[in-house]
Design an enzyme around this catalytic site. Structure first.
Site, PDB file in Angstrom:
ATOM      1  N   ASP A  25       8.258  71.126  46.854  1.00  0.00           N
ATOM      2  CA  ASP A  25       7.516  72.209  47.490  1.00  0.00           C
ATOM      3  C   ASP A  25       6.601  71.744  48.611  1.00  0.00           C
ATOM      4  OD1 ASP A  25       5.613  70.874  45.906  1.00  0.00           O
ATOM      5  OD2 ASP A  25       4.415  72.707  45.720  1.00  0.00           O
ATOM      6  N   ASP A  59      10.241  66.956  42.055  1.00  0.00           N
ATOM      7  CA  ASP A  59       8.923  66.516  42.493  1.00  0.00           C
ATOM      8  C   ASP A  59       7.918  66.869  41.391  1.00  0.00           C
ATOM      9  OD1 ASP A  59       6.766  65.773  44.298  1.00  0.00           O
ATOM     10  OD2 ASP A  59       6.416  67.932  44.473  1.00  0.00           O
ATOM     11  N   ASP A 112       8.096  66.471  50.787  1.00  0.00           N
ATOM     12  CA  ASP A 112       9.397  66.632  50.130  1.00  0.00           C
ATOM     13  C   ASP A 112      10.498  67.011  51.109  1.00  0.00           C
ATOM     14  OD1 ASP A 112       8.324  66.151  47.578  1.00  0.00           O
ATOM     15  OD2 ASP A 112       7.702  68.237  47.381  1.00  0.00           O
TER      16      ASP A 112
END
Length: 735
Positions: A607, A414, A611
């Site tokens: 995080d 990410d 996600d």
């Protein structure tokens, strides 16, 4: 004594009396038959059982363990793992000199008057006192109709001793008192070394517990200070923490400003700035200033205790590769007994061996085939691997992660908060359609008030820094990955992806993205009134982490909901060649699914709330401890700090741990495949069989302990960016 018993109906028990893999099978079956038990995993190395139950009651579980001949009690984090080794050592101090004396009488002074009687007298305390733990365990198992490693050891030693008594009374037949004494002594030596090695493997849990403060200074009415033991600290008290002292418990800073060192917990050496309102965790070290901390969590509820509990759960788990060993060990001891009986009969019927000689060959079979190494092969490696990982700020959820991680070939990262700092700042505001920049920013800030998303915080803080009075807003609505909306004044304001804008605004969006900014559109009643752009700095360790991952043979790509131009600018600085941009949370899941359909094994690192679905869908989900509770709950691995360097640590250590597991199982199987036939055909006597059996268990544990020397590339601790404090609740979600 603090205990760790139940958490969401996950019970941990300390098991007494287990000695081999067959013990593990018996205890697991007994626990699995208890009503309400969903799963039970017993670990020989840690001597614990982890039970998932719908009721959470301990008594039925402990009764079930007792019904098969073992003891059970609620797990204590303060249990001394070195106690077992000390108990064996006491018996060993008696057994060794007596055994040496028996050997001297047998081989050096055989003609000494009444040497047989002296050997009998000296070997008796060795066999029946020093070897009593083996006999006690064998008797307990026999009462419940089962057999264990101790059954084999006891039969071997007792057979040699009993035959020697008969030989001594019969006068004229050689005795084997030396063999009986040596068997017990060598097994005791092996057990002592094994217990000490297992104690070393569990050092991580004890070391973490010892990092906590032992005393606390509290602030009483009238600003009087009083020092008290840490066990007397209670939530609601105010703790005074001076420079250089450990923060005694989790809490919130009420007075003072300082920085705290979290390296003892996270492995990250960069300190964290704290001030009034900031959360702090126990065991972290206060830096330059005096702090007054309002205590919120103490004892078993602190983050430190949660980390220890999660570490012990991981150490008590099993890897799928252990299943084969479990299936074999469940029938191993009865088969060995049959082979030993056949060996005795064969030597008596097919050769001219004496009963004593045939008995020694059968005894060698009993001793060499003890399945200790087989039972320790996997748990010893997992215990050492997870312990070392915890010291580096990495928490694995269970043993199965090691197998999944070693197959991984693709890592998806990410962007916001993972590759970048996640501490965004407002950079640009563009207004159109008659609005002013302050109006656009005020509407956007009103919509984002209360959100924990880094972009939302940057917008709100940016408005406050510019002196803008943020208007009131109601009916807040958040669409993960898309934006936020709220009623502001008499209009409906939406802040989100800059899609469907007029061409002139699209050009502004492209220009901002090319500069590395993340732009968002601001609409009021579906009319676009402007753009806000935020910037997020790349984490300093990101390029090095990407290089390490590629060095492990992994393909690395970044997946983000940000615009492609912005994403590619960030990826280029991090050294990432693959970019999947402008995707919603379900798009991240789709990318994971696409790669898995192509035969790849995917690691996803994130995080944020958006996600969580991808973390759950990946073969291995890795969540940063600075992220959301939901993300950590969905992940298989949690990095306690904010540095993504831990991703490479986790994957590399997982590979090494799995490699040690395979090595241990191979040698445990090979040992029995080679040694048992040697014992059957007389090429291995009982003394050497006892020594080899003891050595096999010790070698398996020592091989696992090599994982304790694992060091991240470059050595030392993480030197990543500013870490954020992680709440105890966030860590608890990983259980």
């Amino acid at each position: 004594m603090s205990t760790v018993a139940i958490d969401r109906h996950e019970v941990v028990l300390d098991i007494q009396g287990m000695t081999c893999a067959s013990c593990v099978q018996k205890v697991e079956r007994a626990l699995g038959n208890v009503a309400g038990v969903d799963a039970a995993a017993v670990n020989l190395a840690t001597r614990t059982a982890t039970v998932r139950t719908s009721s959470g009651e301990l008594e039925p579980l402990m009764r079930a363990v007792a019904s098969v001949g073992y003891g059970a009690q609620p797990h204590s984090a303060e249990r001394d793992p070195a106690a077992e080794a000390r108990a064996y050592l006491v018996r060993l101090t008696v057994a060794v000199p007596l055994t040496v004396a028996v050997l001297l009488l047998t081989f050096v002074f055989p003609d000494l008057a009444r040497s047989e009687d002296l050997a009998w007298a000296l070997s008796t305390p060795v066999v029946f006192w020093a070897g009593w733990p083996f006999f006690r365990s064998a008797i307990r198992s026999a009462r419940h109709g089962s057999t264990t490693m101790d059954t084999l050891v006891s039969l071997g030693a007792l057979s040699a001793y009993a035959y020697s008594v008969y030989a001594n009374l019969d006068m004229g037949v050689d005795h084997y008192f030396d063999t009986a004494a040596v068997i017990v002594t060598l097994i005791l030596i092996g057990k002592t070394l094994e217990a000490r090695a297992r104690s070393s493997a569990s050092d991580a849990s004890r070391a973490l517990l010892e990092r906590g403060a032992k005393r606390a200074t509290i602030l009483e009415p009238g600003d009087r200070e009083r020092t008290l033991p840490i066990d007397d600290l209670r939530p609601g008290m105010k703790a005074v923490v001076r420079p250089g002292e450990k923060i005694p418990a989790d809490g919130v800073v009420k007075e003072g400003e300082s920085w705290v060192d979290l390296s003892l917990l996270t492995g990250e050496s960069v300190p964290v700035d704290v001030g009034p309102g900031d959360e702090v965790v126990g065991a972290s070290i206060n830096g330059r200033g005096r702090l007054v901390v309002f205590v919120t969590k103490v004892g078993a509820n602190t983050k430190l205790a949660e980390i220890v509990r999660l570490l012990e759960l991981a150490q008590g788990s099993k890897a799928p590769i252990q299943r084969l060993a479990d299936r074999i060990s469940s029938v191993f001891v009865p088969i060995v007994l049959a082979v030993a009986a056949a060996t005795f009969a064969g030597w008596m019927l097919l050769t001219d061996a004496t009963p004593g000689g045939a008995l020694l060959h059968a005894t060698a079979v009993l001793l060499i085939a003890c399945p200790c190494a087989l039972g320790l092969a996997t748990p010893a490696a997992i215990m050492a691997g997870t312990g070392r990982a915890a010291e580096l700020g990495v928490l694995f959820k269970g043993g199965e992660v090691f197998e999944s991680a070693r197959r991984a070939d693709v890592v998806l990262l990410d962007k916001t908060g993972t590759v970048t700092e996640g501490t965004m700042t407002l950079e640009r505001v563009i207004a159109v359609n008659g609005a002013t920049p302050d109006q656009v920013l005020g509407w956007a800030a009103a919509t984002e008030v209360g959100s924990e998303h880094p972009i939302a915080r940057a917008v709100v803080q940016g408005a406050l820094d510019r002196g803008i009075v943020v208007p009131d807003a109601t009916q807040h609505r958040v669409e993960p990955g898309a934006g936020a909306a709220a009623a502001v004044g008499d209009g409906w304001v939406r802040v989100g992806r800059p899609l469907g804008l007029p061409p002139a605004m699209e050009a502004d969006v492209e220009r901002l993205a090319a500069d590395g900014f993340t732009p968002f559109g601001v609409w009021r009643d579906d009319v676009p009134y402007g753009l806000v752009a935020v910037a997020d700095a790349l984490k300093p360790e990101a390029p090095g982490t990407v290089s390490r991952l590629e060095g492990l043979g992994l393909d690395v790509a970044m997946v983000t909901g940000d615009r492609r131009a912005t994403a590619e600018a960030i990826a280029a600085r991090a050294g990432i060649s693959g970019v999947v941009a402008e995707v919603y949370p379900d798009g991240k899941v789709d990318e994971v699914a696409r790669l898995k359909e192509q035969g790849h094994h995917v690691v996803f690192v994130g995080d944020g709330l958006n996600d969580a679905p991808a973390l759950a869908a990946a073969d291995v989900g890795v969540a940063l401890g600075t992220g959301t509770d939901v993300a950590m709950a969905a992940a298989d691995v949690t990095l306690l700090g904010g540095s993504i360097d831990g991703v490479a640590d986790a994957l590399e250590l997982a590979r090494r741990t799995y490699r040690v597991i395979v090595q241990n199982l191979f040698w445990a199987f090979a040992y029995n495949v080679v040694m048992v036939p040697l014992a059957v055909f007389g090429a291995l006597n009982a003394t050497w069989a006892a020594a080899a059996m003891a050595l096999s268990s010790v070698s398996v544990v020592l091989n696992a302990l090599r994982l304790r020397r694992f060091a991240r590339a470059g050595g030392g601790q993480n030197t990543g960016p500013r870490a954020n404090v992680v709440t105890p609740e966030a860590v608890a979600q990983t259980a």
